[in-house]
Structure formats: C-alpha cells, structure tokens
Enzyme design. Sequence first.
Site, PDB file in Angstrom:
ATOM      1  N   CYS A  18      85.030  38.641  45.772  1.00  0.00           N
ATOM      2  CA  CYS A  18      84.980  37.234  46.126  1.00  0.00           C
ATOM      3  C   CYS A  18      83.720  36.919  46.917  1.00  0.00           C
ATOM      4  CB  CYS A  18      86.188  36.753  46.932  1.00  0.00           C
ATOM      5  SG  CYS A  18      87.729  36.870  46.044  1.00  0.00           S
ATOM      6  N   ARG A  45      80.242  39.121  42.583  1.00  0.00           N
ATOM      7  CA  ARG A  45      81.393  39.563  43.380  1.00  0.00           C
ATOM      8  C   ARG A  45      82.726  39.206  42.732  1.00  0.00           C
ATOM      9  NH1 ARG A  45      81.543  40.187  48.971  1.00  0.00           N
ATOM     10  NH2 ARG A  45      79.627  41.161  49.654  1.00  0.00           N
ATOM     11  N   TRP A 105      87.586  36.829  42.696  1.00  0.00           N
ATOM     12  CA  TRP A 105      88.089  38.008  41.976  1.00  0.00           C
ATOM     13  C   TRP A 105      89.549  38.091  42.406  1.00  0.00           C
ATOM     14  CZ3 TRP A 105      90.466  42.681  42.909  1.00  0.00           C
ATOM     15  CH2 TRP A 105      90.465  43.582  41.830  1.00  0.00           C
ATOM     16  N   ASN A 109      87.777  35.823  51.655  1.00  0.00           N
ATOM     17  CA  ASN A 109      87.504  37.083  50.958  1.00  0.00           C
ATOM     18  C   ASN A 109      88.188  38.206  51.727  1.00  0.00           C
ATOM     19  OD1 ASN A 109      86.381  39.217  49.475  1.00  0.00           O
ATOM     20  ND2 ASN A 109      84.619  39.340  50.848  1.00  0.00           N
ATOM     21  N   GLY A 110      88.964  39.036  51.016  1.00  0.00           N
ATOM     22  CA  GLY A 110      89.689  40.121  51.684  1.00  0.00           C
ATOM     23  C   GLY A 110      91.176  39.910  51.502  1.00  0.00           C
ATOM     24  N   GLU A 155      80.089  59.941  33.841  1.00  0.00           N
ATOM     25  CA  GLU A 155      79.399  58.649  33.940  1.00  0.00           C
ATOM     26  C   GLU A 155      79.307  57.969  32.572  1.00  0.00           C
ATOM     27  OE1 GLU A 155      78.661  56.651  36.109  1.00  0.00           O
ATOM     28  OE2 GLU A 155      77.103  55.365  35.277  1.00  0.00           O
ATOM     29  N   LYS A 173      80.775  54.259  31.846  1.00  0.00           N
ATOM     30  CA  LYS A 173      79.980  53.140  31.303  1.00  0.00           C
ATOM     31  C   LYS A 173      80.659  52.565  30.069  1.00  0.00           C
ATOM     32  CE  LYS A 173      77.822  52.163  33.885  1.00  0.00           C
ATOM     33  NZ  LYS A 173      77.483  52.850  35.084  1.00  0.00           N
ATOM     34  N   GLU A 217      83.943  50.698  30.914  1.00  0.00           N
ATOM     35  CA  GLU A 217      83.673  49.521  31.737  1.00  0.00           C
ATOM     36  C   GLU A 217      83.213  48.317  30.912  1.00  0.00           C
ATOM     37  OE1 GLU A 217      80.465  50.453  34.418  1.00  0.00           O
ATOM     38  OE2 GLU A 217      81.196  49.010  35.870  1.00  0.00           O
ATOM     39  N   HIS A 242      92.207  73.227  28.142  1.00  0.00           N
ATOM     40  CA  HIS A 242      93.360  73.148  29.046  1.00  0.00           C
ATOM     41  C   HIS A 242      94.115  71.831  28.893  1.00  0.00           C
ATOM     42  CE1 HIS A 242      92.117  76.840  31.110  1.00  0.00           C
ATOM     43  NE2 HIS A 242      90.902  76.403  30.812  1.00  0.00           N
ATOM     44  N   LYS A 283      80.969  43.338  40.686  1.00  0.00           N
ATOM     45  CA  LYS A 283      79.923  44.324  40.993  1.00  0.00           C
ATOM     46  C   LYS A 283      80.176  45.011  42.327  1.00  0.00           C
ATOM     47  CE  LYS A 283      75.369  45.760  40.520  1.00  0.00           C
ATOM     48  NZ  LYS A 283      75.654  46.955  39.712  1.00  0.00           N
TER      49      LYS A 283
HETATM   50  O1  M6R Z   1      77.866  49.448  45.318  1.00  0.00           O
HETATM   51  P1  M6R Z   1      78.430  50.807  45.045  1.00  0.00           P
HETATM   52  O2  M6R Z   1      77.418  51.764  44.523  1.00  0.00           O
HETATM   53  O3  M6R Z   1      79.149  51.365  46.217  1.00  0.00           O
HETATM   54  O4  M6R Z   1      79.485  50.565  43.908  1.00  0.00           O
HETATM   55  C1  M6R Z   1      80.380  51.572  43.556  1.00  0.00           C
HETATM   56  C2  M6R Z   1      81.138  51.238  42.296  1.00  0.00           C
HETATM   57  O5  M6R Z   1      81.909  50.088  42.463  1.00  0.00           O
HETATM   58  C3  M6R Z   1      80.198  51.017  41.102  1.00  0.00           C
HETATM   59  O6  M6R Z   1      79.375  52.118  40.908  1.00  0.00           O
HETATM   60  C4  M6R Z   1      81.000  50.766  39.820  1.00  0.00           C
HETATM   61  O7  M6R Z   1      81.686  51.902  39.446  1.00  0.00           O
HETATM   62  C5  M6R Z   1      80.035  50.275  38.759  1.00  0.00           C
HETATM   63  N1  M6R Z   1      80.495  49.055  38.213  1.00  0.00           N
HETATM   64  C6  M6R Z   1      79.824  51.263  37.669  1.00  0.00           C
HETATM   65  O8  M6R Z   1      78.956  50.822  36.686  1.00  0.00           O
END
Ligand code: M6R
Length: 612
Positions: free
Chosen positions: A2, A27, A75, A101-102, A485, A489, A492, A508, A607
Amino acid sequence: MCGIIGYCGKDDAGTTILRGLKALEYRGYDSSGIALANPNGSLSITRSVGKISALIEKTKLNLIASSSGIGHTRWATHGAVNEANTHPHTDQLGKVAVVHNGIIENFETLKKNFSPEIFSSETDTEVIAHMIALEMDSGQNLLQAVQNTLHKATGSFSIVVVSELNPHKIVAARKGNASGLVVGFAKDAICVVSDITALTDIIEHITFLDANEYVEFSSKEAIFYSDTGEEIDKKELQLPFEHSVQNLGQFKHYMLKEINEQPEAILDTIRGRYQSDTGSIYLQELQISSEQICDINRVVFVGMGTSSNATLVGRHYMERFAKIPSEVDNASEFRYRQPILDKNTLVISVAQSGETVDTLAAMDEAKRAGCMQITICNNPGTQTTRIADSSIYMRCGQEISVASTKTMTASMVLMHALALYLGKIRGTLSSETEQQQINAALHLPVALGQALELSNQIEEIASRYHTFDDFLFLGRGLGFPIAIEGALKLKEISYINAIGYAAGEMKHGPIALIDSQMPTIAIAPRDTVFEKMVSNIQQIRARQGKVIALVSHGEKSLNNLADEIIELPEVDPLLSPIVTVVPLQLLAYHIAQKRGLDIDQPRNLAKTVTVE
Ligand code: M6R
C-alpha cells in the site's frame, strides 16, 4: 505494501497526489483513491478499482481545485478488491478521511464499540476513521484525536488523515516499526509519502517519521510529536539521490528494460570497487574496523524472495574467499526461532527496496543481539540502511517491475566483492585469487551483454513451451540458487507452477512429477558438478521429460540428450550464477508475454512487501 500520501501546498493537490500515487503504484495496484479538501472544508472522495490509471480516468472530469488531500494505492489485506474496501475510508458523515498502510491487529475488538451497520467496508482501516471522528466530536483537535485513537489500536502501521474541520492541515502517524513514512519538504508544499521514491520531483529535503511519532503539517510548517504528545525536533536531510525520470524507452515492459539494463547497471555497481591495477577491492562505505572483521566468527545472510535466493550465492562466496562459516536464513523465519547471535556475528541483509518488513524485523532482531550489520540495498535512505552499520548500494537505478532482475545480479556482485574484501583482511585470500577474481568480475558487463543476445533464441523456446503448466528447475552448487530463482521468476509473472530444486534432491521426490508434460530447465555449466547434472538429465529423458539445458559456451556433449540447448557466455565458473540468471529472466519474460499477461504488475503481488 500500500502506498500512502498526504499533501498540503500551493500546487493543485489532486494532480500532485495522483502523480505521487503513480510513483507508489509498485506497492500495490488492486485499487486506489483520493480525498481532497474543498476550500469550503468538505471532503471530496474518489475511489476506483484497478490501477492508478483507472483513478486518473475517473477523476478527470471532477478533480476539484484543492490545496490539500490524501491518497492511497491498495494491496488488499482485509476484504476483497472492490470499491467499498478502497481507501480513503471515512466516518459515517464523511468528516474525516483516512488512508492506511499496515495492519491494525485489534480492529475486530475496536469495531465492537460501534454499531455494525455504520461500517461500509470489510477493512481493518475504517474503524480508525470512526474513532477519530468520535474523538473530534468530543472536542479533540485532529492531532489529539489521532493520538487517542492510535493509543487504543495495536499493530504496526502508518496512517494519514484529513478532516473537514481543518482542511488545510494533515496529520500522519507511524505506529510501530514497520510501514515507514517520509515527510518531504518542497518549495511551498509539505507532503508525507510511504517512501522516498514518490514526489522526488518536488521534494527538496526529507525527514523520516520514526516508530510512534506523529506529524501535523500545513503547506508552510510541519510539527512533530512523540507518542506522549511532546513536540520533537527532527533533522531535515538532503534527498539521498537525484530525481530520475521513469520511462519505458524502446521497451514494452519495465521488466524487459531492466533485464537489458544489466550490463550498464553492473558497470555502475563495480565502478571504483573492483580495481585491476591495484588488485584490490574498495568498499569505502564499510564502517567496520579490521579488528572487528577478524573477530567475525559467523555470517548470517537474510533476505526475502529474489534477494534471499541471491544470498545463497553470497554464502558460497563468503565461505570460499573469507572462510567464515555462513548460513542463509529466510528473514521471515529468522526471528521466530530465537537465533543464536552475538557481537561477532555479521548479519548481511539484502533488500533492493530497503523496506521489506520481514527483512527489517530480522535486522531488528540482530540489532537487539548486538551483531555487526551490513545491508545491500538499491534505494538510499530507506529503512534497512538506517538500521545497518554499513550500507552497500547497488547503484542500479530504480527497479520498477515487480519482478526483480538487475538488482539480483547487482546484489550477487556485491556479495562477491564483500567476500573478497573480508577475505583479504582476514588473510584467507591469496593476492593471485583476488586479482583473478577482480579481472573476472570486470568482464561481467561484457558477459551480461552476451547473455542478452540469447533473447531471440529464448523467445523461440518460449513459443514452444509457453503452454506447459508445470516446470521443474534443477541446479547444483552455484546453479542451485539460480534454479530456485528461475522458478520464482516464472511463477511470479507467468502464473505457471514452477519449482526449483537442488538437482541432488530430484530422486528424493520430484522425479515422480516427471513426464512429457513437465519440462525441466537444467542448469548445467561445465563445473565440478557437471557430470552429475548430466546424470540428472539422462534420468529425466528416460522418463520422457523434456529438457532445456543451460550449458557452458562451446559445450556440445548434451546436444543429443537435451531438447533445447542454451549456450551461456564465457565467464569465470564462480561468477556464472550472475550471468546464468539472465536467460532465465528472459525465459520467464517471453513465456509471460506469449501468455498475454501483465508482466510488470502481476496479479496479487506488490514490489515492496511491507506487511507480514
Ligand atoms: O525489496 P526486497 O529485495 O527486500 O524484496 C524481496 C522480495 O519481495 C522480492 O525479491 C520478490 O521476491 C520479487 N518480486 C521477486 O522478483
């Protein structure tokens, strides 16, 4: 998550707030809203489901002339994504408007003090508006009303409030440690924003609201208060970076732009830090003495998401070059298991945003235990950088796409530099290795450029694979973090079920999933575990699994085994994760693109994650 904003000034508040919300959209983008104070006092509120563009469209015709107001981009935490749950929230008569926010943890209990029919939303926020209005009805001014209300609320959150009784003043407050707020001073205006990235075009100085502090401001003056109501002095600071214009340039999405920025971003990251002529690493920003460095008996890396995946690579470097026992902890788990920490533990946090709530909580835990702390961050002045003893900046430029790309490569580079630096001081690194690694790192921008040239081939692969619903990513050693990773990606931004595993784990359990409908991405550069990766690939092929293999430059031995071969650029084996991640970023991008998805703002994500 947010984004919240409050503004009092000479400029048209509506357009300024909408511009600020656009910058805070990363956000959260479920819905957004704005409350503007009419010169006659009444509040004019507009809310809209969807992105800020929908709010801008909706306010086009009825944006009133106003010099103060508040705004919010949501959000969703409590209640569905609909207009009723969109902020700002008001009391029954619309005298007070609140953005938040929070999380207000005891909101259900607080709601019991009011009759249920007055609530028009399912949020935890609305009750705060009713409580503030009730306080004001009993004669309190806005500041006192906000203070009295927050004394009854529990949780960690920030609010910004405007009231029709005093439309030229705004009150903002931060309860607890999460959900930071920045007060920005501009020419003829004062504003409050969730983080420094909003309204940087007008803000000249800033100050941060600390936990349990309040600010009451007009266009001319901001007065700060403690939780007990005493006035407090706050130092105004320079904005820690230059205002940069966000635009897509020739690219269709910020994600693609940011992937393509990596050679230049990494050049900026390494500039002045890796010096071939002196054979040394320079990290001037470190505030830790050589004695302290020699006393370190353990390194704990913390981070979330992509940043956490990057720390798995950092651990390799730390153990290899500095020979310090190192572990990686998911920041959200760290504080709940009472970690054993002392003043000789070095905690290294990675957070591109500098605002991730779980990483902040882990850092607070480390602070309580008296650990040394270094943070790796992309955004100067953010919360992680204010907790850590030293901050090492990525210097990547703002990353806008929700999917982190360039900041992951930069953070891996900085952990490499840090490990070399600590290793030299501790006497665990020979000057030959240091020189060789410096030269190898200086080649990274070229190798990253070559990795980008794979984009067309990867797009073709994406066109053959974008309809599959499940993917397995496998890697060993330094390939393992990149496997996780790559899977992150893909899920996501493509909403595909993708899992990343250490290849050794395959037998396993995950091998049970393999069939012709579950392709595997095998990270198989020619390193010490290459032959073992080849066995994994053979076992997958024996079960009709399709394999997309990422192999070293010139490697031909898998040509008859894998369905698709992606040849990686030449790079030092220890630095290979920094380059190998690029084709996986591109693969996720092209698959999402072929699926027609909203790449920069994928569903359900934000983000910066500022709530637990
Ligand atoms: O700002 P940060 O690096 O702490 O963010 C951590 C994660 O929220 C961030 O890396 C998230 O997993 C990304 N959207 C991945 O692409």
